[in-house]
Design a protein around this motif. Structure first.
Motif, PDB file in Angstrom:
ATOM      1  N   VAL A 189       0.830  -1.200   0.000  1.00 17.57           N
ATOM      2  CA  VAL A 189       0.000   0.000   0.000  1.00 17.57           C
ATOM      3  C   VAL A 189       0.864   1.250   0.000  1.00 17.57           C
ATOM      4  CG1 VAL A 189      -1.743   1.300   1.283  1.00 17.57           C
ATOM      5  CG2 VAL A 189      -1.876  -1.179   1.166  1.00 17.57           C
ATOM      6  N   TYR A 225      -6.084  -5.272  -2.589  1.00 17.97           N
ATOM      7  CA  TYR A 225      -5.649  -4.861  -1.260  1.00 17.97           C
ATOM      8  C   TYR A 225      -5.827  -6.025  -0.298  1.00 17.97           C
ATOM      9  CZ  TYR A 225      -5.460  -2.105   3.053  1.00 17.97           C
ATOM     10  OH  TYR A 225      -5.137  -1.620   4.301  1.00 17.97           O
ATOM     11  N   ASP A 226      -4.729  -6.715  -0.023  1.00 19.85           N
ATOM     12  CA  ASP A 226      -4.737  -7.845   0.909  1.00 19.85           C
ATOM     13  C   ASP A 226      -4.501  -7.310   2.317  1.00 19.85           C
ATOM     14  OD1 ASP A 226      -5.035  -9.507  -1.279  1.00 19.85           O
ATOM     15  OD2 ASP A 226      -2.877  -9.818  -1.498  1.00 19.85           O
ATOM     16  N   HIS A 227      -5.443  -7.554   3.230  1.00 19.17           N
ATOM     17  CA  HIS A 227      -5.319  -6.967   4.564  1.00 19.17           C
ATOM     18  C   HIS A 227      -6.147  -7.740   5.581  1.00 19.17           C
ATOM     19  CE1 HIS A 227      -9.015  -5.301   2.877  1.00 19.17           C
ATOM     20  NE2 HIS A 227      -9.428  -5.086   4.121  1.00 19.17           N
ATOM     21  N   ASN A 228      -5.809  -7.557   6.846  1.00 14.68           N
ATOM     22  CA  ASN A 228      -6.568  -8.116   7.963  1.00 14.68           C
ATOM     23  C   ASN A 228      -7.460  -7.029   8.548  1.00 14.68           C
ATOM     24  OD1 ASN A 228      -5.501 -10.946   8.471  1.00 14.68           O
ATOM     25  ND2 ASN A 228      -3.575  -9.773   8.421  1.00 14.68           N
ATOM     26  N   TYR A 229      -8.677  -7.444   8.915  1.00 10.17           N
ATOM     27  CA  TYR A 229      -9.591  -6.490   9.540  1.00 10.17           C
ATOM     28  C   TYR A 229     -10.479  -7.229  10.525  1.00 10.17           C
ATOM     29  CZ  TYR A 229     -13.037  -2.782  10.138  1.00 10.17           C
ATOM     30  OH  TYR A 229     -13.850  -1.811  10.671  1.00 10.17           O
ATOM     31  N   GLU A 243      -3.297   3.815   3.859  1.00 13.19           N
ATOM     32  CA  GLU A 243      -3.945   2.595   4.372  1.00 13.19           C
ATOM     33  C   GLU A 243      -5.198   2.949   5.167  1.00 13.19           C
ATOM     34  OE1 GLU A 243      -2.654  -1.678   6.274  1.00 13.19           O
ATOM     35  OE2 GLU A 243      -1.242   0.007   6.330  1.00 13.19           O
ATOM     36  N   LEU A 289      -8.985   1.553   4.293  1.00 12.57           N
ATOM     37  CA  LEU A 289      -9.769   0.807   5.293  1.00 12.57           C
ATOM     38  C   LEU A 289     -11.107   1.496   5.555  1.00 12.57           C
ATOM     39  CD1 LEU A 289      -7.006  -0.187   7.867  1.00 12.57           C
ATOM     40  CD2 LEU A 289      -8.274  -1.717   6.337  1.00 12.57           C
TER      41      LEU A 289
END
Length: 353
Positions: free
Chosen positions: A225, A244-248, A308, A312
Protein backbone atom coordinates in the motif's frame (compact mmCIF):
# COMPACT_ATOMS: atom_id res chain seq x y z
CA UNK A 1 -19.02 53.93 -14.70
CA UNK A 2 -16.27 56.58 -15.04
CA UNK A 3 -16.77 60.21 -14.07
CA UNK A 4 -15.23 62.86 -16.31
CA UNK A 5 -13.24 65.72 -14.75
CA UNK A 6 -13.94 68.33 -17.41
CA UNK A 7 -10.18 68.59 -18.13
CA UNK A 8 -9.41 68.96 -21.85
CA UNK A 9 -6.30 69.39 -23.99
CA UNK A 10 -4.91 72.91 -24.35
CA UNK A 11 -4.38 74.51 -27.76
CA UNK A 12 -0.70 73.56 -28.01
CA UNK A 13 -1.47 69.90 -27.38
CA UNK A 14 -4.32 69.88 -29.90
CA UNK A 15 -2.01 71.36 -32.54
CA UNK A 16 0.61 68.73 -31.72
CA UNK A 17 -2.00 65.98 -32.16
CA UNK A 18 -2.60 67.10 -35.74
CA UNK A 19 1.12 67.17 -36.64
CA UNK A 20 2.50 64.11 -34.79
CA UNK A 21 0.63 61.63 -36.98
CA UNK A 22 2.94 62.13 -39.99
CA UNK A 23 5.45 59.63 -38.61
CA UNK A 24 8.15 61.98 -37.35
CA UNK A 25 7.25 61.58 -33.66
CA UNK A 26 7.85 58.28 -31.85
CA UNK A 27 6.68 59.10 -28.32
CA UNK A 28 5.45 62.10 -26.32
CA UNK A 29 4.47 62.78 -22.73
CA UNK A 30 1.23 64.38 -21.55
CA UNK A 31 0.59 65.80 -18.08
CA UNK A 32 -2.19 67.68 -16.37
CA UNK A 33 -1.13 71.30 -15.93
CA UNK A 34 -1.37 72.67 -12.39
CA UNK A 35 -3.62 75.63 -11.85
CA UNK A 36 -5.45 75.53 -15.18
CA UNK A 37 -5.85 71.75 -14.92
CA UNK A 38 -5.56 71.21 -18.66
CA UNK A 39 -3.82 68.45 -20.62
CA UNK A 40 -0.46 69.79 -21.78
CA UNK A 41 2.39 68.53 -23.95
CA UNK A 42 5.58 67.42 -22.24
CA UNK A 43 8.77 65.90 -23.67
CA UNK A 44 8.71 64.17 -27.02
CA UNK A 45 11.20 62.23 -29.13
CA UNK A 46 11.45 61.39 -32.84
CA UNK A 47 11.80 57.86 -34.19
CA UNK A 48 15.32 56.40 -34.38
CA UNK A 49 14.78 52.79 -35.39
CA UNK A 50 11.99 50.23 -35.38
CA UNK A 51 9.32 50.64 -32.76
CA UNK A 52 10.64 47.70 -30.70
CA UNK A 53 14.18 49.12 -30.76
CA UNK A 54 12.91 52.55 -29.71
CA UNK A 55 10.45 51.43 -27.05
CA UNK A 56 12.43 50.90 -23.82
CA UNK A 57 15.17 53.54 -24.51
CA UNK A 58 12.58 56.25 -25.17
CA UNK A 59 9.63 55.27 -22.96
CA UNK A 60 11.23 54.36 -19.63
CA UNK A 61 13.22 57.63 -19.15
CA UNK A 62 9.97 59.61 -19.48
CA UNK A 63 8.46 57.91 -16.43
CA UNK A 64 9.04 60.00 -13.31
CA UNK A 65 8.72 58.90 -9.69
CA UNK A 66 5.62 60.13 -7.83
CA UNK A 67 4.38 61.83 -11.02
CA UNK A 68 1.51 60.27 -12.98
CA UNK A 69 1.39 60.98 -16.71
CA UNK A 70 0.25 59.67 -20.07
CA UNK A 71 2.54 58.54 -22.88
CA UNK A 72 1.54 58.03 -26.48
CA UNK A 73 3.95 55.77 -28.37
CA UNK A 74 3.72 55.34 -32.15
CA UNK A 75 3.96 51.86 -33.69
CA UNK A 76 5.12 51.17 -37.24
CA UNK A 77 1.81 49.59 -38.24
CA UNK A 78 -1.00 51.58 -39.83
CA UNK A 79 -4.80 51.33 -39.62
CA UNK A 80 -7.79 53.57 -40.32
CA UNK A 81 -5.68 55.87 -42.50
CA UNK A 82 -2.89 56.51 -39.99
CA UNK A 83 -0.30 55.03 -37.64
CA UNK A 84 -1.33 52.96 -34.66
CA UNK A 85 -0.40 54.10 -31.14
CA UNK A 86 0.00 52.71 -27.64
CA UNK A 87 -1.57 54.70 -24.79
CA UNK A 88 0.43 54.25 -21.57
CA UNK A 89 -1.10 55.36 -18.26
CA UNK A 90 1.63 55.80 -15.66
CA UNK A 91 0.50 56.03 -12.01
CA UNK A 92 3.17 55.18 -9.40
CA UNK A 93 1.95 53.82 -6.10
CA UNK A 94 3.68 56.57 -4.13
CA UNK A 95 2.08 59.44 -6.10
CA UNK A 96 -0.64 61.57 -4.41
CA UNK A 97 -4.06 59.94 -4.35
CA UNK A 98 -5.76 63.04 -5.80
CA UNK A 99 -3.46 63.02 -8.83
CA UNK A 100 -3.99 59.29 -9.44
CA UNK A 101 -7.74 59.79 -9.38
CA UNK A 102 -7.48 62.86 -11.63
CA UNK A 103 -5.46 61.02 -14.28
CA UNK A 104 -7.71 57.96 -14.14
CA UNK A 105 -10.82 60.10 -14.67
CA UNK A 106 -9.30 62.10 -17.57
CA UNK A 107 -8.05 59.20 -19.71
CA UNK A 108 -11.35 58.81 -21.59
CA UNK A 109 -11.18 62.49 -22.61
CA UNK A 110 -7.61 62.09 -23.85
CA UNK A 111 -8.58 59.06 -25.98
CA UNK A 112 -11.48 60.97 -27.51
CA UNK A 113 -9.47 64.09 -28.34
CA UNK A 114 -6.49 62.16 -29.76
CA UNK A 115 -8.66 59.67 -31.69
CA UNK A 116 -9.62 56.37 -30.12
CA UNK A 117 -9.52 54.53 -33.47
CA UNK A 118 -5.75 55.13 -33.70
CA UNK A 119 -5.01 53.59 -30.28
CA UNK A 120 -4.23 49.92 -30.70
CA UNK A 121 -3.17 49.07 -27.13
CA UNK A 122 -3.74 50.59 -23.71
CA UNK A 123 -1.54 49.61 -20.79
CA UNK A 124 -1.49 50.78 -17.19
CA UNK A 125 1.47 50.57 -14.85
CA UNK A 126 2.71 51.47 -11.40
CA UNK A 127 6.27 50.15 -11.94
CA UNK A 128 8.53 50.08 -14.99
CA UNK A 129 8.03 46.34 -15.50
CA UNK A 130 4.32 46.94 -16.17
CA UNK A 131 4.87 49.30 -19.11
CA UNK A 132 8.19 48.07 -20.52
CA UNK A 133 8.41 46.27 -23.86
CA UNK A 134 8.10 42.94 -22.06
CA UNK A 135 5.08 44.32 -20.20
CA UNK A 136 3.46 45.31 -23.50
CA UNK A 137 4.05 41.82 -24.91
CA UNK A 138 2.52 40.27 -21.77
CA UNK A 139 -0.47 42.56 -22.11
CA UNK A 140 -1.02 41.54 -25.73
CA UNK A 141 -0.68 37.86 -24.89
CA UNK A 142 -3.18 38.20 -22.05
CA UNK A 143 -5.62 40.16 -24.22
CA UNK A 144 -5.53 37.52 -26.97
CA UNK A 145 -5.97 34.59 -24.57
CA UNK A 146 -9.40 32.91 -24.51
CA UNK A 147 -11.83 33.91 -21.80
CA UNK A 148 -11.51 31.63 -18.73
CA UNK A 149 -14.27 29.02 -18.64
CA UNK A 150 -15.74 26.98 -15.86
CA UNK A 151 -15.41 23.19 -16.01
CA UNK A 152 -19.04 22.94 -17.14
CA UNK A 153 -18.50 25.53 -19.92
CA UNK A 154 -15.39 23.68 -21.10
CA UNK A 155 -17.35 20.42 -21.29
CA UNK A 156 -20.15 22.07 -23.29
CA UNK A 157 -17.60 23.59 -25.65
CA UNK A 158 -15.88 20.23 -26.17
CA UNK A 159 -19.22 18.50 -26.81
CA UNK A 160 -20.07 21.09 -29.46
CA UNK A 161 -16.72 20.42 -31.16
CA UNK A 162 -17.43 16.69 -31.20
CA UNK A 163 -20.85 17.30 -32.76
CA UNK A 164 -19.46 19.20 -35.75
CA UNK A 165 -19.54 17.07 -38.90
CA UNK A 166 -21.41 14.17 -37.33
CA UNK A 167 -23.86 12.55 -39.74
CA UNK A 168 -27.03 11.37 -38.06
CA UNK A 169 -29.34 9.00 -39.86
CA UNK A 170 -31.64 6.07 -39.29
CA UNK A 171 -28.77 3.60 -39.30
CA UNK A 172 -26.30 5.68 -37.34
CA UNK A 173 -25.25 4.38 -33.93
CA UNK A 174 -26.29 6.54 -31.01
CA UNK A 175 -23.39 7.30 -28.71
CA UNK A 176 -23.54 9.89 -25.94
CA UNK A 177 -20.81 11.40 -23.80
CA UNK A 178 -22.38 9.68 -20.76
CA UNK A 179 -20.75 6.39 -21.76
CA UNK A 180 -18.05 5.96 -24.38
CA UNK A 181 -16.83 2.41 -24.77
CA UNK A 182 -13.29 1.89 -26.04
CA UNK A 183 -11.94 -1.63 -26.65
CA UNK A 184 -9.16 -3.09 -24.51
CA UNK A 185 -6.11 -4.14 -26.51
CA UNK A 186 -4.93 -7.74 -26.18
CA UNK A 187 -2.08 -6.86 -23.83
CA UNK A 188 -4.47 -5.06 -21.48
CA UNK A 189 -6.98 -7.95 -21.55
CA UNK A 190 -4.23 -10.45 -20.72
CA UNK A 191 -3.07 -8.32 -17.79
CA UNK A 192 -6.61 -8.05 -16.39
CA UNK A 193 -7.06 -11.81 -16.67
CA UNK A 194 -3.75 -12.38 -14.83
CA UNK A 195 -4.98 -9.94 -12.18
CA UNK A 196 -8.26 -11.85 -11.88
CA UNK A 197 -6.34 -15.12 -11.37
CA UNK A 198 -4.31 -13.50 -8.57
CA UNK A 199 -1.00 -13.51 -10.47
CA UNK A 200 -0.77 -9.69 -10.42
CA UNK A 201 -1.53 -7.32 -7.59
CA UNK A 202 -1.64 -4.11 -9.62
CA UNK A 203 -2.63 -3.17 -13.18
CA UNK A 204 -2.69 0.33 -14.67
CA UNK A 205 -4.77 1.13 -17.77
CA UNK A 206 -4.71 4.21 -20.00
CA UNK A 207 -6.80 5.56 -22.88
CA UNK A 208 -4.97 6.26 -26.12
CA UNK A 209 -7.09 9.18 -27.36
CA UNK A 210 -5.67 9.06 -30.89
CA UNK A 211 -6.17 5.29 -31.35
CA UNK A 212 -9.38 5.34 -29.23
CA UNK A 213 -8.49 2.21 -27.30
CA UNK A 214 -7.60 1.21 -23.75
CA UNK A 215 -3.97 0.18 -23.42
CA UNK A 216 -1.85 -1.34 -20.68
CA UNK A 217 0.27 1.24 -18.84
CA UNK A 218 1.95 -1.00 -16.27
CA UNK A 219 1.70 -3.99 -13.91
CA UNK A 220 3.14 -5.09 -10.58
CA UNK A 221 3.27 -8.66 -9.35
CA UNK A 222 3.38 -7.43 -5.74
CA UNK A 223 2.82 -3.91 -4.47
CA UNK A 224 2.50 -2.73 -0.88
CA UNK A 225 0.00 0.00 0.00
CA UNK A 226 2.86 2.37 0.77
CA UNK A 227 4.12 2.01 -2.79
CA UNK A 228 0.72 2.58 -4.42
CA UNK A 229 0.83 6.43 -4.43
CA UNK A 230 4.07 6.34 -6.42
CA UNK A 231 2.26 4.72 -9.36
CA UNK A 232 -0.35 7.51 -9.69
CA UNK A 233 0.68 9.99 -12.44
CA UNK A 234 0.68 13.68 -11.49
CA UNK A 235 -0.41 15.04 -14.87
CA UNK A 236 -2.31 12.23 -16.61
CA UNK A 237 -5.52 10.38 -15.91
CA UNK A 238 -5.45 6.62 -15.37
CA UNK A 239 -7.50 3.60 -14.31
CA UNK A 240 -5.97 1.31 -11.69
CA UNK A 241 -6.78 -2.19 -10.47
CA UNK A 242 -5.32 -3.00 -7.06
CA UNK A 243 -5.83 -6.05 -4.85
CA UNK A 244 -5.65 -4.86 -1.26
CA UNK A 245 -4.74 -7.84 0.91
CA UNK A 246 -5.32 -6.97 4.56
CA UNK A 247 -6.57 -8.12 7.96
CA UNK A 248 -9.59 -6.49 9.54
CA UNK A 249 -11.14 -7.46 12.88
CA UNK A 250 -9.56 -10.90 12.76
CA UNK A 251 -10.48 -11.72 9.16
CA UNK A 252 -8.33 -11.65 6.02
CA UNK A 253 -9.63 -9.85 2.93
CA UNK A 254 -8.67 -9.78 -0.77
CA UNK A 255 -10.38 -6.49 -1.69
CA UNK A 256 -10.28 -5.60 -5.39
CA UNK A 257 -10.21 -1.83 -5.90
CA UNK A 258 -10.94 0.04 -9.12
CA UNK A 259 -9.29 3.45 -8.80
CA UNK A 260 -9.93 6.30 -11.22
CA UNK A 261 -7.24 8.97 -10.84
CA UNK A 262 -7.77 12.40 -12.39
CA UNK A 263 -5.28 15.16 -11.46
CA UNK A 264 -7.77 17.98 -12.13
CA UNK A 265 -6.81 20.80 -14.48
CA UNK A 266 -3.39 19.29 -15.16
CA UNK A 267 -5.19 17.24 -17.86
CA UNK A 268 -6.70 18.66 -21.06
CA UNK A 269 -10.48 18.95 -21.05
CA UNK A 270 -10.85 16.29 -23.78
CA UNK A 271 -8.86 13.77 -21.73
CA UNK A 272 -10.89 14.52 -18.60
CA UNK A 273 -14.13 13.99 -20.49
CA UNK A 274 -13.01 10.75 -22.15
CA UNK A 275 -11.86 9.17 -18.90
CA UNK A 276 -14.98 10.27 -17.05
CA UNK A 277 -17.28 9.02 -19.82
CA UNK A 278 -15.46 5.70 -20.24
CA UNK A 279 -15.31 4.77 -16.56
CA UNK A 280 -18.73 3.08 -16.35
CA UNK A 281 -18.37 1.06 -19.60
CA UNK A 282 -14.92 -0.18 -18.50
CA UNK A 283 -16.07 -1.25 -15.03
CA UNK A 284 -19.09 -2.93 -16.65
CA UNK A 285 -16.74 -4.88 -18.95
CA UNK A 286 -14.47 -5.86 -16.05
CA UNK A 287 -17.33 -7.07 -13.86
CA UNK A 288 -19.61 -8.68 -16.44
CA UNK A 289 -17.29 -9.54 -19.32
CA UNK A 290 -14.19 -10.61 -17.39
CA UNK A 291 -15.91 -11.76 -14.15
CA UNK A 292 -13.85 -9.46 -11.93
CA UNK A 293 -15.53 -8.86 -8.57
CA UNK A 294 -14.77 -5.24 -7.71
CA UNK A 295 -15.07 -4.55 -3.98
CA UNK A 296 -14.86 -0.76 -4.15
CA UNK A 297 -14.65 1.95 -6.84
CA UNK A 298 -12.65 5.03 -5.88
CA UNK A 299 -12.00 8.39 -7.50
CA UNK A 300 -8.94 10.41 -6.46
CA UNK A 301 -7.08 13.50 -7.56
CA UNK A 302 -3.64 12.73 -6.13
CA UNK A 303 -1.79 9.57 -5.21
CA UNK A 304 -1.14 10.86 -1.71
CA UNK A 305 -4.81 10.22 -0.91
CA UNK A 306 -4.24 6.45 -1.07
CA UNK A 307 -3.19 5.82 2.52
CA UNK A 308 -3.94 2.60 4.37
CA UNK A 309 -6.31 4.47 6.70
CA UNK A 310 -8.23 5.87 3.73
CA UNK A 311 -8.58 2.44 2.08
CA UNK A 312 -9.77 0.81 5.29
CA UNK A 313 -12.37 3.54 5.84
CA UNK A 314 -13.66 3.09 2.28
CA UNK A 315 -13.79 -0.73 2.39
CA UNK A 316 -14.97 -1.08 5.99
CA UNK A 317 -16.95 2.07 6.82
CA UNK A 318 -17.43 2.53 10.52
CA UNK A 319 -20.94 2.10 11.87
CA UNK A 320 -22.34 4.37 14.52
CA UNK A 321 -23.65 1.94 17.14
CA UNK A 322 -24.61 4.62 19.60
CA UNK A 323 -27.22 6.58 17.80
CA UNK A 324 -28.75 9.31 19.95
CA UNK A 325 -32.43 8.83 20.72
CA UNK A 326 -34.86 11.30 19.30
CA UNK A 327 -35.27 14.11 21.81
CA UNK A 328 -38.79 15.44 22.04
CA UNK A 329 -38.63 19.23 21.77
CA UNK A 330 -39.59 21.13 24.86
CA UNK A 331 -42.74 23.20 24.85
CA UNK A 332 -42.77 26.94 25.35
CA UNK A 333 -41.69 28.16 28.76
CA UNK A 334 -44.18 29.55 31.33
CA UNK A 335 -47.24 28.26 29.54
CA UNK A 336 -49.04 27.41 32.82
CA UNK A 337 -50.72 24.23 34.01
CA UNK A 338 -52.44 21.91 31.59
CA UNK A 339 -56.22 22.39 31.28
CA UNK A 340 -58.69 19.60 30.61
CA UNK A 341 -61.44 20.35 28.14
CA UNK A 342 -64.80 18.81 29.02
CA UNK A 343 -67.96 18.89 26.89
CA UNK A 344 -70.78 21.04 28.35
CA UNK A 345 -73.71 19.25 30.06
CA UNK A 346 -76.19 20.15 27.35
CA UNK A 347 -74.05 18.79 24.53
CA UNK A 348 -75.01 15.45 22.95
CA UNK A 349 -73.16 12.40 24.22
CA UNK A 350 -72.80 13.55 27.84
CA UNK A 351 -75.18 10.81 29.11
CA UNK A 352 -78.33 12.98 29.51
CA UNK A 353 -81.45 12.39 27.41
Amino acid sequence: MSHQTGITANEDLLDFFSTCRNGSVRVFRITIQDGTEALQLGEWHPAHGSWEDDYDPLVLPLLKEKQPCYLLFRLDSEAHGGYEWVLISWSPDDSPVREKMLYASTKATLRKEFGATQIRDEIFGTVHEDVSLDGLHRHRKSASAPVPLTLREEEIQEIKKQEVGVDIGVDSKHQTMAGISFPLVTEALDAVQEFTKGNLQYVQLMIDTSAEEVQLAGTQRTLAVTGLPGHIPDSEARYHLYRYDHNYEGDFFHSVLFIYSMPGYACPIKERMLYSSSKNPITHLLENGLNLAISKKLEIGEGTELTEEYLLDEIHPKRNLHRPKFAKPKGPANRGAKRLTRPPKDSPGNGDS
